[in-house]
Design a protein around this motif. Structure first.
Motif, short mmCIF file in Angstrom:
data_model
loop_
_atom_site.label_atom_id
_atom_site.label_comp_id
_atom_site.label_asym_id
_atom_site.label_seq_id
_atom_site.Cartn_x
_atom_site.Cartn_y
_atom_site.Cartn_z
N ARG A 44 -8.74 -11.92 -3.74
CA ARG A 44 -7.61 -11.02 -3.97
C ARG A 44 -7.63 -9.90 -2.94
O ARG A 44 -8.64 -9.23 -2.75
N THR A 45 -6.48 -9.70 -2.27
CA THR A 45 -6.45 -8.85 -1.07
C THR A 45 -5.39 -7.76 -1.17
O THR A 45 -4.26 -8.02 -1.57
N LEU A 46 -5.79 -6.56 -0.80
CA LEU A 46 -4.87 -5.44 -0.67
C LEU A 46 -4.56 -5.22 0.81
O LEU A 46 -5.48 -5.26 1.64
N PHE B 147 0.54 -4.02 -1.64
CA PHE B 147 0.58 -3.20 -0.43
C PHE B 147 0.31 -1.74 -0.79
O PHE B 147 0.63 -1.28 -1.91
N VAL B 148 -0.22 -0.99 0.20
CA VAL B 148 -0.17 0.48 0.15
C VAL B 148 0.39 0.96 1.49
O VAL B 148 0.19 0.31 2.52
N ASP B 149 1.10 2.08 1.46
CA ASP B 149 1.67 2.65 2.69
C ASP B 149 1.95 4.12 2.45
O ASP B 149 2.42 4.51 1.38
N ASP B 150 1.66 4.94 3.46
CA ASP B 150 1.86 6.39 3.33
C ASP B 150 3.31 6.82 3.57
O ASP B 150 3.63 8.00 3.41
N ASP B 151 4.16 5.88 3.94
CA ASP B 151 5.58 6.19 4.13
C ASP B 151 6.26 6.20 2.76
O ASP B 151 6.37 5.15 2.11
N PRO B 152 6.75 7.37 2.29
CA PRO B 152 7.34 7.43 0.94
C PRO B 152 8.58 6.55 0.79
O PRO B 152 8.92 6.15 -0.32
N ARG B 153 9.24 6.21 1.88
CA ARG B 153 10.43 5.37 1.80
C ARG B 153 10.10 3.92 1.43
O ARG B 153 10.97 3.16 1.02
N LYS C 171 -0.12 4.98 -1.96
CA LYS C 171 -0.52 5.45 -0.63
C LYS C 171 -1.99 5.13 -0.40
O LYS C 171 -2.67 4.63 -1.30
N THR C 172 -2.48 5.45 0.80
CA THR C 172 -3.87 5.14 1.11
C THR C 172 -4.83 5.87 0.18
O THR C 172 -5.92 5.38 -0.11
N ALA C 173 -4.42 7.04 -0.30
CA ALA C 173 -5.28 7.78 -1.23
C ALA C 173 -5.44 7.04 -2.56
O ALA C 173 -6.39 7.30 -3.32
N ASP C 174 -4.53 6.09 -2.83
CA ASP C 174 -4.57 5.34 -4.09
C ASP C 174 -5.39 4.06 -3.98
O ASP C 174 -5.47 3.29 -4.95
N ILE C 175 -5.98 3.80 -2.81
CA ILE C 175 -6.70 2.54 -2.60
C ILE C 175 -7.80 2.32 -3.65
O ILE C 175 -7.87 1.24 -4.26
N PRO C 176 -8.68 3.30 -3.91
CA PRO C 176 -9.75 3.04 -4.91
C PRO C 176 -9.19 2.65 -6.27
O PRO C 176 -9.69 1.72 -6.92
N GLN D 65 -11.35 5.97 2.51
CA GLN D 65 -10.85 5.59 1.19
C GLN D 65 -11.35 4.20 0.80
O GLN D 65 -11.75 3.98 -0.35
N CYS D 66 -11.35 3.29 1.76
CA CYS D 66 -11.82 1.92 1.48
C CYS D 66 -13.31 1.91 1.12
O CYS D 66 -13.76 1.10 0.30
N ALA D 67 -14.08 2.81 1.75
CA ALA D 67 -15.53 2.85 1.53
C ALA D 67 -15.88 3.29 0.11
O ALA D 67 -17.02 3.11 -0.33
#
Length: 610
Positions: A139-141, A168-174, A188-193, A222-224
């Motif tokens: 399973r991949t993000l 997906f995650v992306d920091d672009d709010p659109r 967003k990337t901050a939500d990865i964990p 964040q990934c770490a």
């Protein structure tokens, strides 16, 4: 299903859809309009069926892999259906002097819906049911919901990679809450964990090929925080040059986490110095020397002379260069020891190089503490022999590859490199050759560096040994260091010590932690042990001492130092006397000489008179 059976099935399916579409169109309109006699309907059906198969063959509808169907395949269906309906209308006009437009319009819509639906339903069925039965899919993000992320997601949906895209995650709010290939952009990337935990993610792919180095570092932080494996798309320059495809993933490397941006070189000045010239590289089989050879070869020198003491390493770089350039550049391998003065003079006299890069050296700090005479012979006398032979043969530019350990040295290796710098500075004043030195810190992945050691320790199951929890070092990659060395050679006016901007110092323990995580382990699985400082090691490295600092950069990422000048006669007497001294005396004097600018002459005079 065999190829022939697959073709027969699709032809049969399309034939049924074509006939069904035109008959449904007829029966929808017939109660309200008196159209189509049975003979008209039959002829129109035959014309539509024949023309459909002709245009289906033209647009290769029976040869496409529909499990990978996309917009391109939908366009091909639309073209085939539109042209077949158009051909049928022409047949009607020629035969009946009329076109039954409403029936054909309904037929066209049903035709596209049913043929397109049959193809795409197969893709959906395979994705949702058949392929989900396969085991081993991770399973991949995907980080990045732009074009790169879309390409990666499409590649992963084929299930050929063993990875299953989930979110997906992306920091672009659109892009938040959008869907790409049926996958949601959930944060967003901050939500990865949090998303890794929510979706039970095993793999993370950073799919933004235009990322800057500091952005990669931020995302990896964040990934770490998770235990997922992290991979990344190729660099944008590799994609643009065709070296790698967008979908060719690689593991995140320690080099990605330095936060250092690529170097923009002054290509014109380098070409002027190297193109069409003869270039000699000592230590050509080593990490830095071999990379210098690779980098300068891009500027098409006439000849590259590979000088090295190790037979195997010179053989390897020789074969690599020959395979890469296929006779466009003359490659001359030379087995020689820079300590052999007569041999170095003979090589220089024979080949008459225009530029010399002197990368041959003993560089391992603890080893040189146990073997100080070898450090003196190789780093000081090897440099002196090569430099004097260069001056005698009329070399235009000579570049010494030095080290940050030459600043206020606490060890033999650093002291010998500082004296080597003094030697080439003096030779610059005494000859017509332009001599310069380039000083930089640790190079990631070079032989004898900490990264290969850590990797071996991790492969062995640990522990990873770090000397001290607060020890820091400057790091750069081998290609970056080599490019800056080459660039510095074009800036030289004579006698300078160029200092490469190494960025921010890195804690060795942080480097160890990152490498453990990048290898797929946690610190609970691979222990970090602190072993204490080794002989000659510093806690912190310096690139310039306080008397040598020029704050401004002469070129981006290149500073010029104000290293002290020594009276030539005293320097040569001291250097000539070094091999006559006992090791403990010589060791102390070397470090004091390299350390103390104010007392330099006095120390040398004392050494000469003792």
């Amino acid at each position: 299903m065999t190829y022939q059976r697959r073709i027969s099935f699709l032809i049969g399916l399309d034939s049924a859809i074509v006939l069904f579409s035109i008959y449904i169109g007829y029966f929808i309109l017939h109660p309200y309009m008196n159209i189509y006699a049975p003979s008209t309907l039959l002829l129109s059906s035959v014309a539509l069926l024949a023309s459909h198969h002709i245009f289906a063959a033209i647009y290769k509808l029976y040869h496409k892999a529909w499990e990978y169907a996309s917009v391109r395949e939908l366009i091909a269906i639309a073209k085939a259906v539109t042209f077949s309906v158009g051909a049928t209308s022409i047949v009607q006009l020629l035969t009946f002097d009329d076109i039954y437009m409403r029936v054909l319009l309904i037929t066209w819509m049903l035709h596209i819906l049913m043929i397109g639906g049959s193809r795409f339903s197969w893709r959906m069925y395979k994705e949702r049911y058949l392929l989900k039965k396969h085991s081993g899919l991770k399973r991949t993000l995907i980080v990045g919901a732009g074009q790169g992320g879309s390409v990666v997601a499409k590649q992963l949906l084929s299930r050929e990679t063993g990875l299953e895209p989930i979110v997906f995650v992306d920091d672009d709010p659109r892009k938040l809450r959008l869907q790409i290939h049926g996958l949601n952009v959930e944060g967003k990337t901050a939500d990865i964990p949090a998303l890794v935990e929510k979706h039970d993610i095993e793999n993370i792919i950073i799919a933004i090929p235009s990322l800057k180095q500091h952005q990669i570092k931020h995302i990896y932080e964040q990934c770490a925080k998770t235990e997922s494996k992290v991979q990344i798309m190729p660099l944008i320059e590799d994609i643009m040059t065709g070296k790698l495809a967008v979908s060719q993933l690689r593991d995140v490397a320690v080099e990605d986490l330095l936060g250092r941006e690529p170097i923009d070189l002054d290509l014109d000045s380098i070409s002027e110095t190297i193109t069409g010239r003869t270039v000699l590289v000592t230590g050509a089989g080593g990490s830095i020397g071999s990379e210098i050879c690779r980098q300068i070869s891009a500027f098409q020198p006439k000849t590259i002379i590979l000088v090295g003491h190790g037979e195997n390493s010179i053989y390897q770089i020789d074969m690599e260069m020959r395979n890469r350039h296929q006779g466009l550049i003359e490659i001359i391998p030379v087995i020689a020891d820079v300590q052999d003065r007569a041999r170095m003079f003979s090589i220089m006299d024979k080949h008459r190089p225009d530029v010399v890069y002197h990368a041959a050296a003993h560089k391992h700090v603890p080893l040189m503490e146990y073997n100080p005479k070898e450090a003196v012979k190789n780093n000081i006398f090897g440099t002196k022999n090569t430099a004097e032979a260069s001056a005698a043969s009329g070399v235009k530019r000579f570049v010494l590859v030095s080290t940050d350990k030459a600043v206020n040295p606490t060890n033999i290796m650093g002291a010998t490199k500082r004296v080597a710098e003094m030697v080439i500075q003096q030779l610059d004043r005494e000859s017509n050759t332009t001599f310069t030195a380039v000083r930089f810190g640790n190079v990631l992945g070079s032989r004898g560096s900490v990264i290969p050691l850590f990797k071996k320790q991790i492969e062995a199951g640990g522990p990873v040994t770090v000397t001290h929890k607060d020890m820091t070092r400057y790091f750069m990659t081998i290609p970056e260091a080599s490019r800056l060395v080459i660039q510095s050679s074009t800036l030289a006016r004579g006698g300078e010590i160029f200092v490469l901007d190494m960025g921010e110092p890195v804690k060795i323990v942080d480097l160890a932690r990152n490498l453990i995580h990048l290898s797929g382990y946690t610190e609970d699985e691979i222990e970090i042990k602190f072993s204490g400082l080794r002989p000659g090691e510093k806690m912190y490295e310096e690139l310039l001492n306080k008397n040598e600092i020029h704050p401004e950069q002469i070129f981006p990422k290149i500073h010029i130092g104000k290293a002290g000048v020594v009276e030539g006669e005293i320097l040569w007497k001291f250097v000539d006397s070094l091999l006559e001294k006992e090791i403990p005396v010589m060791k102390g004097q070397l470090i004091e000489i390299a350390n103390t600018k104010e007392n330099l002459k006095a120390v040398m005079k004392q050494s000469i008179s003792s």
